[in-house]
Design a protein around this motif. Structure first.
Motif, PDB file in Angstrom:
ATOM      1  N   SER A 423       0.818  -1.215   0.000  1.00 57.06           N
ATOM      2  CA  SER A 423       0.000   0.000   0.000  1.00 57.06           C
ATOM      3  C   SER A 423       0.850   1.263   0.000  1.00 57.06           C
ATOM      4  O   SER A 423       0.473   2.282  -0.573  1.00 57.06           O
ATOM      5  CB  SER A 423      -0.934  -0.001   1.218  1.00 57.06           C
ATOM      6  N   LYS A 440      -4.893   6.259  -4.515  1.00 60.44           N
ATOM      7  CA  LYS A 440      -5.586   4.977  -4.387  1.00 60.44           C
ATOM      8  C   LYS A 440      -6.706   5.089  -3.358  1.00 60.44           C
ATOM      9  O   LYS A 440      -6.459   5.351  -2.176  1.00 60.44           O
ATOM     10  CB  LYS A 440      -4.603   3.876  -3.989  1.00 60.44           C
ATOM     11  N   ASP A 444      -7.055  -3.564  -1.913  1.00 55.89           N
ATOM     12  CA  ASP A 444      -6.631  -4.621  -2.833  1.00 55.89           C
ATOM     13  C   ASP A 444      -7.774  -5.604  -3.056  1.00 55.89           C
ATOM     14  O   ASP A 444      -8.688  -5.741  -2.238  1.00 55.89           O
ATOM     15  CB  ASP A 444      -5.430  -5.380  -2.266  1.00 55.89           C
TER      16      ASP A 444
END
Length: 634
Positions: A423, A440, A444
């Motif tokens: 991350s 982001k 995930d």
């Protein structure tokens, strides 16, 4: 009135077994040729067990005939499916004994030959397969090695008063094919074939279609109470894993090709690879790690992501229609007027087949190829793929892809594998890549059974590759897919047509074409589509995005809810061409033509007066430093 109700009840009880017999008769007549019936009878009789006058196949015989590999352990599941399908269209009679009538129905359903009779049930074989694999209680999850005595007595009672049904059904079918009247249809209304060509297909289940063909809808309503249990049933995960491993092995199977050709490759390393692929498929059904697979997910995921998963069963069960004991050449010679002595026909050795793949890549191997054949028809994959670009050989650069892939005038498949990034970017390269992307916002994706963080994505590209500038290329036939750690196919949408872009900034699937730089007020980040795959210009990193709001060039997930994004470091990148020698020759011819054109341009000579030529080019604004802007005509 009470007497009429009693008579109706008795008719129902009696007609169930009789209608099952009539359906087998109809299948035998309309779904097979007389020669296939002869082969089928010979195979069944030669291997059948005989107990108290009942001829049937036991599990060991069934699995040995089909050459089901013991190393994978799917034999009990295939046999359980057969004992359920043998009772078709009455689930209350399952599990059935594999008599010749039951086996005939098994072969008809497994090979999809029922379509010539059951025109209204073509879309429902998957539901039948689910019910044949599902566990309702202990009785449904077990299979019989030898039928219990009470079951045998029941079968004998049902057949009392009839000619040996096991042979009569096939003999009667042959006589009807010759134009004779059937012997056993008195008292039952059976549809005539006159209007069968005009019947329209719909999504009614196969059992309903079968009983409609026999004019027995009332029996259907009475017997289908078991269908209400389907949403409470589930397929055990371990059972389905074993079945998936078998389906991966038989995916490339051709008609009359022995499964032993493929089973002999099942070394421990291959079995482990099969298990990994099967687990990826399993996790698309059970994202929450359920103990079993329920019908709702089974019915949703197979049409969307695995429409051809069961296709390998067709050639496998076609083996019931070809007996090695019947010598057709000897029969032909004996029919001639000149007597001849028939020599023993030698066994024809197995002819080596062309390899399924010309070579394996770092991503694509036989098991991944079979996985892809679950959603792309196998006849365009097996023995039809050739490596156009392999990053490990040609180098990871857009220029190498251009040199290897451009001018291929047939569909192609892109495969990319890598490892998820953490991350928080680590190192200069990861930070540089992260800076080119929007922040982001999503977690995930699911990890399945994988603990290594490895992911495999891909795309089916149905148009030739080329440079894109203002507009993307591709059509609604394109596919975006994930193979590991979960299996899922994202089909093309028509809301947006940004299917494929190939520019100096990288490769985009589902991403809008790059915007011109230095546009005031516009973000410099790479634009990612709602469901998209992007590979950067250096082919070092990639990102897959799933935004559940949708609206992009590919549809959202059918099995997973929510949003996720996988950023990964590329380890392997491959592009495989779908085609044969003809497509390869066309590509060579196109490359040769472009080379000749380039050579012709290089051979153009200037005139003798160099200064005059330069002045002419300056007037055209092609050379020189005049910085002319064109001015105004006003």
């Amino acid at each position: 009135m009470g007497q009429g109700h009693s008579d109706e009840q008795v008719a129902r009880n009696v007609s169930t077994e009789h209608l099952s017999h009539e359906l087998a008769l109809r299948f035998a007549k309309k779904c097979f040729t007389p020669l296939e019936i002869t082969h089928f009878k010979d195979i069944f009789r030669s291997l059948a067990e005989d107990q108290d006058g009942i001829h049937y196949w036991k599990e060991e015989t069934f699995c040995r005939f089909l050459v089901i590999p013991d190393a994978l352990g799917p034999g009990p599941m295939i046999y359980q499916m057969a004992t359920y399908l043998g009772a078709f269209p009455f689930p209350s009679l399952a599990p059935s004994i594999l008599t010749i009538e039951a086996m005939l129905k098994v072969v008809v359903i497994m090979t999809e030959r029922y379509r010539t009779v059951l025109k209204r049930g073509g879309a429902d074989r998957n539901k039948l397969f689910f019910r044949s694999l599902a566990v309702y209680d202990r009785r449904m999850s077990s299979v019989y090695e030898k039928p219990p005595q009470d079951v045998l007595d029941s079968v004998r009672d049902q057949e009392s008063g009839k000619v040996d049904t096991s042979d009569a059904v096939l003999e009667e079918a042959r006589s009807q094919a010759a134009g004779d009247e059937p012997r056993s249809v008195r008292g039952f209304s059976i549809d005539k074939p006159a209007n069968e060509e005009d019947e329209e297909e719909d999504d009614d289940e196969l059992a309903l279609a079968a009983l409609e063909s026999l004019d027995a809808i009332e029996v259907f309503k009475y017997d289908q109470r078991a269908d209400t249990k389907i949403h409470h049933a589930q397929i055990p995960v371990d059972n389905f894993r074993r079945l998936l491993m078998l389906l991966l092995v038989i995916a490339p199977l051709e008609a009359q090709e022995s499964l032993s050709r493929h089973a002999e490759r099942l070394i421990p390393k291959r079995i482990e690879s099969l298990r990994e692929v099967a687990d990826s498929i399993l996790w698309s059904f059970t994202p929450e790690k359920n103990a079993g697979i329920f019908y709702q997910s089974f019915n949703k995921i197979i049409p969307a992501s695995l429409p051809y998963m069961f296709d390998g069963l067709n050639p496998l069960f076609e083996h019931f229609l070809f007996s090695k004991n019947i010598d057709l050449s000897r029969r032909k010679r004996s029919s001639t007027s000149t007597p001849m002595t028939s020599p023993t026909v030698p066994q024809v050795p197995d002819i080596p087949l062309e390899p399924l793949l010309p070579r394996e890549g770092d991503v694509l191997n036989l098991d991944i190829l079979s996985q892809i054949s679950f959603f792309i028809k196998g006849n365009s994959l097996f023995r039809r793929l050739r490596p156009l670009y392999l990053g490990a050989d040609a180098g990871f650069s857009l220029g190498s892809i251009e040199q290897k892939v451009f001018n291929w005038r047939a569909p192609s498949i892109l495969l990319v594998s890598g490892t998820r990034l953490s991350s928080a970017p680590e190192g200069h390269r990861e930070r540089s890549f992260a800076e080119t992307l929007p922040p982001k916002r999503f977690p995930d994706g699911a990890s399945g059974n994988s603990t290594r963080g490895r992911v495999i994505f891909g795309a089916y590209v149905d148009v030739p590759w080329k440079h894109t500038y203002k507009e993307a290329i591709g059509s609604s036939e394109m596919l975006l897919f994930q193979l590991s750690p979960l299996h899922e196919v994202f089909r093309a949408s028509t809301l947006s047509r940004d299917y494929l872009t190939f520019t100096k900034t990288g490769i985009g699937l589902g991403c809008p074409p790059p915007r011109p730089k230095n546009v005031s007020g516009m973000s410099s980040h790479t634009a990612l589509g709602p469901v998209s795959l992007m590979l950067d210009s250096s082919l070092e990193f990639g990102v897959f995005t799933h935004d559940s709001t949708g609206g992009g060039s590919f549809h959202n997930s059918q099995s997973r809810k929510g949003d996720w994004q996988d950023r990964f470091e590329i380890e392997s990148l491959e592009i495989w061409g779908c085609g044969g020698d003809e497509e390869a020759e066309r590509q060579k011819a196109a490359w040769a033509f472009e080379e000749r054109e380039a050579e012709a341009r290089r051979s153009v000579k200037l005139g003798k007066d160099i200064e005059a030529d330069r002045a002419l080019l300056e007037m055209a604004g092609l050379v020189g430093g005049h910085n002319a802007s064109g001015g105004s005509m006003g």
